[in-house]
Design an enzyme around this catalytic site. Structure first.
Site, PDB file in Angstrom:
ATOM      1  N   ARG A  71      50.721  31.903  42.725  1.00 49.38           N
ATOM      2  CA  ARG A  71      50.545  33.260  42.517  1.00 49.38           C
ATOM      3  C   ARG A  71      51.821  34.048  42.802  1.00 49.38           C
ATOM      4  O   ARG A  71      52.478  34.649  42.136  1.00 49.38           O
ATOM      5  CB  ARG A  71      49.590  33.953  43.713  1.00 49.38           C
ATOM      6  CG  ARG A  71      49.192  35.473  43.501  1.00 49.38           C
ATOM      7  CD  ARG A  71      48.130  36.002  44.510  1.00 49.38           C
ATOM      8  NE  ARG A  71      48.562  35.781  45.831  1.00 49.38           N
ATOM      9  CZ  ARG A  71      47.698  36.164  46.719  1.00 49.38           C
ATOM     10  NH1 ARG A  71      46.441  36.403  46.488  1.00 49.38           N
ATOM     11  NH2 ARG A  71      48.025  36.367  48.085  1.00 49.38           N
ATOM     12  N   LYS A  96      52.239  40.749  43.513  1.00 51.07           N
ATOM     13  CA  LYS A  96      52.078  41.225  45.132  1.00 51.07           C
ATOM     14  C   LYS A  96      53.455  41.658  45.134  1.00 51.07           C
ATOM     15  O   LYS A  96      54.561  40.940  45.554  1.00 51.07           O
ATOM     16  CB  LYS A  96      51.863  39.918  45.650  1.00 51.07           C
ATOM     17  CG  LYS A  96      51.117  40.273  47.067  1.00 51.07           C
ATOM     18  CD  LYS A  96      50.674  39.228  47.743  1.00 51.07           C
ATOM     19  CE  LYS A  96      50.230  39.570  49.244  1.00 51.07           C
ATOM     20  NZ  LYS A  96      48.855  40.235  49.005  1.00 51.07           N
ATOM     21  N   GLU A 114      40.232  48.222  44.131  1.00 46.34           N
ATOM     22  CA  GLU A 114      40.325  47.501  45.379  1.00 46.34           C
ATOM     23  C   GLU A 114      41.162  48.614  46.338  1.00 46.34           C
ATOM     24  O   GLU A 114      41.513  49.786  45.856  1.00 46.34           O
ATOM     25  CB  GLU A 114      41.324  46.471  45.480  1.00 46.34           C
ATOM     26  CG  GLU A 114      42.619  46.679  44.946  1.00 46.34           C
ATOM     27  CD  GLU A 114      43.520  45.445  44.872  1.00 46.34           C
ATOM     28  OE1 GLU A 114      43.395  44.489  45.963  1.00 46.34           O
ATOM     29  OE2 GLU A 114      44.244  45.211  44.039  1.00 46.34           O
TER      30      GLU A 114
HETATM   31  C1  PLP Z   1      47.305  40.606  49.359  1.00 44.07           C
HETATM   32  C2  PLP Z   1      46.576  41.445  48.790  1.00 44.07           C
HETATM   33  C3  PLP Z   1      45.148  41.185  48.792  1.00 44.07           C
HETATM   34  C4  PLP Z   1      44.638  40.008  49.370  1.00 44.07           C
HETATM   35  O1  PLP Z   1      44.793  38.781  49.027  1.00 44.07           O
HETATM   36  P1  PLP Z   1      44.556  37.538  49.931  1.00 44.07           P
HETATM   37  O2  PLP Z   1      45.044  36.442  49.175  1.00 44.07           O
HETATM   38  O3  PLP Z   1      43.048  37.405  49.911  1.00 44.07           O
HETATM   39  O4  PLP Z   1      45.234  37.703  51.102  1.00 44.07           O
HETATM   40  C5  PLP Z   1      44.278  42.385  48.158  1.00 44.07           C
HETATM   41  N1  PLP Z   1      44.716  43.183  47.645  1.00 44.07           N
HETATM   42  C6  PLP Z   1      46.293  43.555  47.713  1.00 44.07           C
HETATM   43  C7  PLP Z   1      46.733  44.647  46.815  1.00 44.07           C
HETATM   44  C8  PLP Z   1      47.065  42.637  48.121  1.00 44.07           C
HETATM   45  O5  PLP Z   1      48.441  43.090  48.130  1.00 44.07           O
END
Ligand code: PLP
Length: 342
Positions: free
Chosen positions: A73, A175, A209
């Site tokens: 990722r 991210k 989300e």
């Molecule tokens: C990091 C993150 C998540 C959660 O990801 P995980 O891999 O489950 O920790 C969800 N949404 C956003 C915007 C994130 O930055």
């Protein structure tokens, strides 16, 4: 234990990309990083990161959860920002090396070690607004963390925001720091106005989300969550819960859905946020058009608790890891010449 993310192990792993190549990574004492004021990241936000955890098992060794998926990722995030992409073996090696040196600093479950690889563009050029950073620094920072909800917050309240987006479509599954900057204003405004904990972003009637966590609906026999597209971050917790849920007999329903459908479902479905920091965080109420709507009876539900336990039992070593999600790391001491800085 101190507040999440404010305590750090006293070493980082670090690697630099210069002249078109990654230099060999090192373990260094934790210290401020000298950076040129013209560094690309300060001006054009060329930065991405990862967040995942290692657990300290009874056998004295650590287990890192889904290391290789997080490495992949991060490679995708780097590529989308046109940053130099770290080689998978190099990044995974940096993580396991620095964790190996700090296995004995990892508190027992439910506490853990939060691992934060970070990549920033260091090209010294303030004229590079429309050009990639061809130099970069990659480091892995470690933070021992306690149980996220030790303070006992039972359920969360979310504002349903159906006008503004969390971020842009092209960076939705990256991210990157800019996404959190974009979500911060709306989130703080919603906290002040409605007393909510988070904002559930639903632009164009598409439930996506919150600022830093995925969103799931759970009944006794079904899990509903948005199907993967580039508008949101593909959480590893989401993915793990869907895989475990399927094995436990839940029907996995990945699809897009509207605010109207959400309002209907929360009468009978549990709702939860999912992410590495807090695992599953039950939602007790949502606020929509000024009205507060409870999720079921407003209390945390049994299916959310069951799925969270199924995941944590694997992470804590109480149930077998049948998916190959865990990477074992044995403690390694520093050579006596290594300096340790408090
Ligand atoms: C990091 C993150 C998540 C959660 O990801 P995980 O891999 O489950 O920790 C969800 N949404 C956003 C915007 C994130 O930055």
């Amino acid at each position: 234990m101190s507040q999440f993310g404010t305590e750090f192990c006293d070493h980082i792993a670090i690697a630099r990309y210069v002249d078109g190549a990654w230099q060999a990574p090192n373990i260094e004492p934790l210290a401020p990083l000298p950076m040129h004021p013209a560094a690309h990241v300060f001006h054009y936000a060329s930065s991405c990161f990862e967040g995942f955890k290692a657990y300290h098992w009874q056998d004295g060794k650590a287990r890192i959860f889904r290391l290789h998926d997080h490495v992949r990722r991060m490679q995708n995030s780097a590529a989308s920002l046109r940053l130099p992409v770290p080689e998978a073996d190099m990044l995974a090696g940096m993580v396991t090396d620095v964790v190996a040196h700090h296995v004995n600093d990892i508190p027992e479950p439910p506490s853990s070690l939060y691992i934060r690889p970070t990549l920033v563009g260091t090209l010294q050029n303030i004229g590079a607004a429309a050009a990639p950073s061809t130099e970069a620094t990659l480091f892995v920072l470690l933070s021992p963390v306690g149980d996220y909800f030790s303070s006992g917050a039972a359920t969360l309240k979310l504002l349903v925001e159906d006008e503004r987006a969390r971020t842009t479509e092209q960076l939705g599954s990256t991210k990157t720091g800019g996404n959190y900057a974009a979500a911060l204003g709306p989130t703080l405004a919603a906290k002040a106005k409605y007393g909510v904990d988070q904002v559930l972003f639903c632009p164009n009637d598409d439930v996506q989300e919150t600022g830093a966590a995925n969103f799931l609906l759970i009944s006794d026999d079904e899990i509903i969550t948005k199907s993967l597209d580039t508008s949101f971050l593909h959480g590893m917790t989401r993915d793990s819960i869907l895989k475990l849920g399927a094995e436990l007999g839940y029907k996995i329903n990945e699809r897009t859905f509207t605010v109207g459908e959400l309002l209907e479902w929360v009468k009978t479905y549990e709702a939860t946020l999912s992410g590495t920091a807090a695992c599953l965080s039950p939602v007790g109420a949502i606020v929509y058009k000024g009205e507060e709507i409870p999720v079921r009876d407003g209390n945390p539900g049994p299916n959310t608790a069951r799925l969270q336990k199924a995941l944590q039992d694997i992470q804590y070593g109480l149930e077998p890891d049948t998916h190959g999600w865990l990477t074992e790391v044995a403690a390694r001491e520093f050579l006596s010449t290594a300096t340790s800085q408090a």
